[in-house]
Scaffold this active site. Structure first.
Site, PDB file in Angstrom:
ATOM      1  NE  ARG A  23      -3.761  -2.045   2.625  1.00  0.00           N
ATOM      2  CZ  ARG A  23      -3.565  -2.955   3.577  1.00  0.00           C
ATOM      3  NH1 ARG A  23      -2.567  -2.814   4.436  1.00  0.00           N
ATOM      4  NH2 ARG A  23      -4.364  -3.992   3.676  1.00  0.00           N
ATOM      5  CB  SER A  40      -2.893 -15.147   4.470  1.00  0.00           C
ATOM      6  OG  SER A  40      -3.687 -14.044   4.852  1.00  0.00           O
ATOM      7  CB  CYS A  44      -7.360 -18.235  16.504  1.00  0.00           C
ATOM      8  SG  CYS A  44      -5.908 -17.306  17.028  1.00  0.00           S
ATOM      9  NE  ARG A  72      -3.692  -7.489  -0.392  1.00  0.00           N
ATOM     10  CZ  ARG A  72      -4.369  -6.610   0.324  1.00  0.00           C
ATOM     11  NH1 ARG A  72      -4.072  -5.327   0.235  1.00  0.00           N
ATOM     12  NH2 ARG A  72      -5.353  -6.989   1.121  1.00  0.00           N
ATOM     13  CG  ASN A 306      -3.315  -9.894  11.893  1.00  0.00           C
ATOM     14  OD1 ASN A 306      -3.281  -9.978  10.673  1.00  0.00           O
ATOM     15  ND2 ASN A 306      -3.666 -10.904  12.658  1.00  0.00           N
TER      16      ASN A 306
END
Length: 450
Positions: A23, A40, A44, A72, A306
């Site tokens: 970005r 990715s 959990c 991306r 993250n």
């Protein structure tokens, strides 16, 4: 000079960093090396995949390598293990695990996001068939396949922490007999007894045999596990889960001479940069600042990974973001209970040298007259000298996850008990009582200490 960013590790921290770096810098080169076959994903969610609440393992995958590369414009190479970091020449040495080919890759900025690894004790039998650790997607798929094909009936879960309890819950939900082994006197030993005793009762009420104060000495079987040896007894089983905790995966950094912190994890500044300029770390392999104590701490939490990954990605691409630290907010589900904590328990605070006071109160999730109102037990701990709140623990069948977030905000804002006692929290009979659980605990603790 065009940036050439290399990221070691393709889970939460690594992929968050890659996305944020792209970005900020639309044209620089970004390469991710991942030793396993998946990126990715949501580790959990593994207990819920095992229990069947999550039907397909694909639902735990946020991106495939191909999707991330296409969307991306990041080179994502799975089954590629970074074997060495050459700090002086700014390269990494990589092994293509499928083809056996070794090569070097240069970088202008490097992120170490190697995560954490399970603690496997040096005892007999840990390599037997039917003995599992539960850390990544490969582990989850192997365990799920074993359960479906071998149909085990009796499991022993070694470790009474978060992973152990979630796995015990999952295995009971699919009809297995479960014994949970914990070497300390209570499960979730980071919590105080007032809270952990409620969780223990829930486990027993749901058919889990708790073996507290017993150490794991070994596993036995001919090819496949059939018995677990503890310091007290022998238990017959046909499945064993090792959930004895995790430790930061720092071997790569250590070999490169990148300094570790007092926690044993990689030491980083607030911009996630290590002591070596241009080399960053994020996620379960690095330490962070505990906002309550102001000291370095190690939390292997997905939320932190993250956030730290995003900070590192921004800064590797030329930004200037700082990570403020954490209060260690956690929440989990144990059968029908929500269990949550933010900050320190009283025993943790005392071990750090605080003079503490605490209050434990029983509140309700809704107005008492509203249908399905459930009890919530809250323990609040404060520093006697400053009156700052040091920690909040909560357990109940409903509404706990919502309320711990307010406690986390109070801790991050370094509020005193007197301030928490008058927080303006929401009220309506379907959602909360007039005196919400957090405010109730603050009022009780304030009254005890003024």
């Amino acid at each position: 000079m065009e940036r050439d960013i290399v990221i070691v590790g393709g889970c939460a921290a690594g992929m968050s960093a890659a996305a944020q770096a792209r970005r900020v810098d639309p044209s620089g080169k970004i390469t991710v090396f991942e030793k396993g076959g998946y990126i990715s994903y949501a580790p959990c969610g593994i207990p819920y995949f095992v229990s069947g609440e999550v039907k397909r393992f694909e639902d735990l995958l946020l991106y495939t390598p191909e999707q991330f590369s296409q969307q991306r414009k990041v080179d994502v190479l799975v089954h590629h293990e970074v074997r060495k970091i050459n700090v002086g020449e700014r390269t990494v040495e990589v092994l293509d695990l499928r083809e056996g080919r070794e090569f070097k890759k240069s970088f202008t900025a490097l992120l170490i996001a190697t995560g954490a690894i399970p603690i496997i004790p040096p005892i007999p039998g840990t390599n037997l068939r039917g003995v599992f650790k539960v850390r990544d997607m490969e582990d989850a798929l192997e365990l799920k396949k074993f359960i479906e094909e071998e149909k085990p009936r009796k499991a022993v879960v070694a470790g009474g922490g978060y992973i152990g309890l979630e796995m015990a819950t999952a295995l009971r939900q699919i009809g297995m007999d479960v014994s949970l082994l914990e070497m300390r006197e209570h499960i979730l030993p980071n919590l105080d007894e007032e809270i952990s005793s409620i969780i223990e009762r829930e486990c027993r009420d749901n058919g889990v045999e708790l073996l507290l104060g017993e150490s794991l000495l070994g596993l036995e079987g001919v090819g496949r596990v059939n018995q677990v040896h503890t310091s007290v007894r022998k238990i017959n089983c046909d499945l064993a889960i090792l959930a004895l905790g995790v430790k930061p995966n720092v071997q790569l950094a250590k070999q490169a001479g990148i300094p570790l912190g007092i926690t044993g994890a990689i030491r980083v500044r607030m911009n996630q940069e290590t002591d070596i300029p241009g080399i960053y770390s994020a996620g379960d392999c690095c330490e962070t600042k505990h906002i309550v104590s102001g000291k370095p701490y190690w939390f292997p939490l997905a939320t932190l990974a993250n956030k730290q990954g995003r900070i590192a990605g921004e800064n590797m691409a030329g930004g200037r973001l700082l990570f403020p630290g954490t209060v260690g907010t956690q929440v989990m589900k144990v059968f029908n209970l929500e269990v949550a904590v933010a900050g320190f328990s009283e025993k943790e605070a005392k071990a750090l040298g605080y003079e503490t006071a605490s209050a434990t109160v029983r509140s309700s999730s809704n107005a008492n007259y509203y249908p399905d109102s459930q009890a919530i037990t809250t323990k609040m701990v404060m520093d006697v000298k400053t009156r700052r709140v040091l920690g909040v623990q909560m357990v109940g069948r409903k509404g706990v996850a919502k309320r711990i977030d307010a406690g986390a905000v109070a801790l991050q804002a370094q509020m005193t008990v007197d301030e928490v006692a008058w927080l303006d929290l929401s009220y309506a009979p379907p959602f909360a009582p007039v005196w919400d659980a957090l405010v109730h605990a603050g009022q009780s603790l304030r009254a005890k200490t003024i």
